[in-house]
Design a protein around this motif. Structure first.
Motif, PDB file in Angstrom:
ATOM      1  N   LEU A 138       0.752  -1.070   0.031  1.00  0.00           N
ATOM      2  CA  LEU A 138      -0.130   0.059   0.128  1.00  0.00           C
ATOM      3  C   LEU A 138       0.756   1.200  -0.082  1.00  0.00           C
ATOM      4  O   LEU A 138       0.485   2.256  -0.502  1.00  0.00           O
ATOM      5  N   GLU A 139       1.902   1.339   0.770  1.00  0.00           N
ATOM      6  CA  GLU A 139       2.782   2.653   0.899  1.00  0.00           C
ATOM      7  C   GLU A 139       3.149   2.966  -0.633  1.00  0.00           C
ATOM      8  O   GLU A 139       3.681   2.072  -1.342  1.00  0.00           O
ATOM      9  N   PRO A 140       3.434   4.118  -0.641  1.00  0.00           N
ATOM     10  CA  PRO A 140       2.960   5.437   0.052  1.00  0.00           C
ATOM     11  C   PRO A 140       1.499   5.545  -0.141  1.00  0.00           C
ATOM     12  O   PRO A 140       1.006   5.433  -1.125  1.00  0.00           O
ATOM     13  N   MET A 141       1.113   5.633   0.985  1.00  0.00           N
ATOM     14  CA  MET A 141      -0.494   5.938   1.036  1.00  0.00           C
ATOM     15  C   MET A 141      -1.027   7.139   0.238  1.00  0.00           C
ATOM     16  O   MET A 141      -2.187   6.849  -0.155  1.00  0.00           O
ATOM     17  N   ASP A 142      -0.414   8.237  -0.049  1.00  0.00           N
ATOM     18  CA  ASP A 142      -1.007   9.270  -0.506  1.00  0.00           C
ATOM     19  C   ASP A 142      -0.942   8.765  -2.176  1.00  0.00           C
ATOM     20  O   ASP A 142      -1.854   9.167  -2.816  1.00  0.00           O
ATOM     21  N   VAL A 143       0.006   8.024  -2.507  1.00  0.00           N
ATOM     22  CA  VAL A 143       0.034   7.457  -3.884  1.00  0.00           C
ATOM     23  C   VAL A 143      -1.222   6.507  -4.221  1.00  0.00           C
ATOM     24  O   VAL A 143      -1.903   6.678  -5.234  1.00  0.00           O
ATOM     25  N   PHE A 144      -1.287   5.799  -3.130  1.00  0.00           N
ATOM     26  CA  PHE A 144      -2.365   4.634  -3.203  1.00  0.00           C
ATOM     27  C   PHE A 144      -3.675   5.331  -3.367  1.00  0.00           C
ATOM     28  O   PHE A 144      -4.391   4.809  -3.965  1.00  0.00           O
ATOM     29  N   ARG A 145      -3.922   6.225  -2.570  1.00  0.00           N
ATOM     30  CA  ARG A 145      -5.358   6.841  -2.391  1.00  0.00           C
ATOM     31  C   ARG A 145      -5.534   7.435  -3.857  1.00  0.00           C
ATOM     32  O   ARG A 145      -6.493   7.454  -4.183  1.00  0.00           O
ATOM     33  N   GLU A 185      -8.503   5.445   7.394  1.00  0.00           N
ATOM     34  CA  GLU A 185      -7.420   4.737   7.286  1.00  0.00           C
ATOM     35  C   GLU A 185      -7.357   4.218   8.746  1.00  0.00           C
ATOM     36  O   GLU A 185      -7.274   5.019   9.444  1.00  0.00           O
ATOM     37  N   ALA A 186      -7.044   2.760   8.686  1.00  0.00           N
ATOM     38  CA  ALA A 186      -6.765   2.076   9.801  1.00  0.00           C
ATOM     39  C   ALA A 186      -5.220   1.298   9.977  1.00  0.00           C
ATOM     40  O   ALA A 186      -5.066   0.644   8.699  1.00  0.00           O
ATOM     41  N   ARG A 187      -4.505   1.507  10.833  1.00  0.00           N
ATOM     42  CA  ARG A 187      -3.250   1.071  10.617  1.00  0.00           C
ATOM     43  C   ARG A 187      -3.050  -0.113  11.937  1.00  0.00           C
ATOM     44  O   ARG A 187      -3.537   0.320  13.120  1.00  0.00           O
ATOM     45  N   TYR A 188      -2.468  -1.073  11.945  1.00  0.00           N
ATOM     46  CA  TYR A 188      -1.817  -1.957  12.829  1.00  0.00           C
ATOM     47  C   TYR A 188      -0.679  -1.540  13.758  1.00  0.00           C
ATOM     48  O   TYR A 188       0.130  -0.582  13.016  1.00  0.00           O
ATOM     49  N   ASN A 189      -0.631  -1.630  14.917  1.00  0.00           N
ATOM     50  CA  ASN A 189       0.344  -0.948  15.775  1.00  0.00           C
ATOM     51  C   ASN A 189       1.627  -1.514  15.372  1.00  0.00           C
ATOM     52  O   ASN A 189       1.574  -2.991  15.175  1.00  0.00           O
ATOM     53  N   ASP A 190       2.657  -1.156  15.419  1.00  0.00           N
ATOM     54  CA  ASP A 190       4.175  -1.651  15.275  1.00  0.00           C
ATOM     55  C   ASP A 190       4.429  -2.869  16.191  1.00  0.00           C
ATOM     56  O   ASP A 190       4.293  -2.623  17.458  1.00  0.00           O
ATOM     57  N   PRO A 191       4.804  -4.319  15.664  1.00  0.00           N
ATOM     58  CA  PRO A 191       4.628  -5.120  16.398  1.00  0.00           C
ATOM     59  C   PRO A 191       5.953  -5.178  17.414  1.00  0.00           C
ATOM     60  O   PRO A 191       6.037  -5.789  18.421  1.00  0.00           O
TER      61      PRO A 191
END
Length: 268
Positions: A5-12, A28-34
């Protein structure tokens, strides 16, 4: 954030979510860094030549006939292949993967089995992958457009280092047509959106094969000056924030010593 998906701005923008947001909410929803231990991984950006066709020249095995760029990459590949553990070597094409495989075999200095992934059936690819997993002292060479760099879990001792040579930008008439269409639709960003962003995503997906769990230890290496140039290269900008923050920029002749030091710290 997934490299898919990244970069998100380009994906959007490319998927049309920005226009959709005018009529309905887009969340936009993101998982926390593990929180995997940083000391268990190292990310290196090697400030080498640009590994493009004009500079790398013919796929010769005679060092005296190699272009300076191909000779430089041959030395880096050779240095990494001699370091600890299982190595995944990602080349920009299957032809270049075959060249790297034959070069390592002919050097007779790398004391590892060298496996070559070629465009083949799922059965053949699966057998090759299982052969690579059998012990921790092999080099697997593949193309950046193959299936071994995406959706494969190299957890535990299956993989210790990923080396990506060049930026895997696809060529061809279809790619050129997509670039032209994007150029018209996205304010002159055709090259970046149609070629560069997908290529950097592929490289990042390859890097993501190494650290799959909190106990995994490994190194990730991108070799091409366009990754290392923090001022003048958009390729560096399209790495994740975490990758840029953690990365160490190396000169081509310091690759072996840097890897050797990392593995020595970890008792390998």
């Amino acid at each position: 954030m997934s490299a898919t998906l990244e970069p998100m701005d380009v994906f959007r923008e490319v998927t049309g979510f920005d226009e959709l947001e005018e009529d309905r909410p887009v969340i936009e929803a993101r998982y926390n860094d593990p929180g995997f231990p940083k000391e268990n991984r190292a990310t290196f950006l090697v400030d080498a030549d640009w590994f493009i066709q004009q500079k790398r020249g013919l796929t010769t095995y005679d060092r005296s006939e190699m272009t300076p760029t191909r000779r430089q990459f041959a030395e880096i590949i050779h240095s990494v292949a001699r370091t600890y553990g299982n190595i995944l070597l990602v080349m920009p094409s299957y032809d270049e993967a075959e060249w790297a495989t034959n070069y390592l075999k002919q050097s007779k200095i790398v004391e590892k089995e060298i496996l070559l992934d070629q465009s083949s059936t799922n059965k053949v690819t699966e057998e090759l992958k299982q052969s690579f997993f059998e012990e921790s002292h092999k080099v697997l060479v593949t193309s950046s457009h193959g299936t071994l760099i995406e959706g494969v879990d190299y957890d535990g001792e299956k993989l210790h280092t990923v080396l990506v040579c060049g930026i895997p930008i696809r060529g061809g008439l279809r790619t050129e047509a997509v670039k032209n269409a994007y150029e018209h639709s996205f304010d002159g960003n055709g090259f970046e959106y149609a070629l560069l962003v997908p290529a950097v995503r592929r490289a990042r997906q390859a890097l993501g094969r190494v650290i799959r769990g909190p106990d995994d230890i490994g190194t990730r290496i991108l070799v091409d000056g366009r990754y290392a140039d923090q001022r003048n290269s958009v390729a560096n900008e399209y790495l994740s924030t975490q990758e840029r923050d953690e990365a160490t920029i190396l000169s081509p002749d310091s690759v072996f010593d840097s890897l050797d030091m990392f593995w020595s710290v970890h008792g390998k």
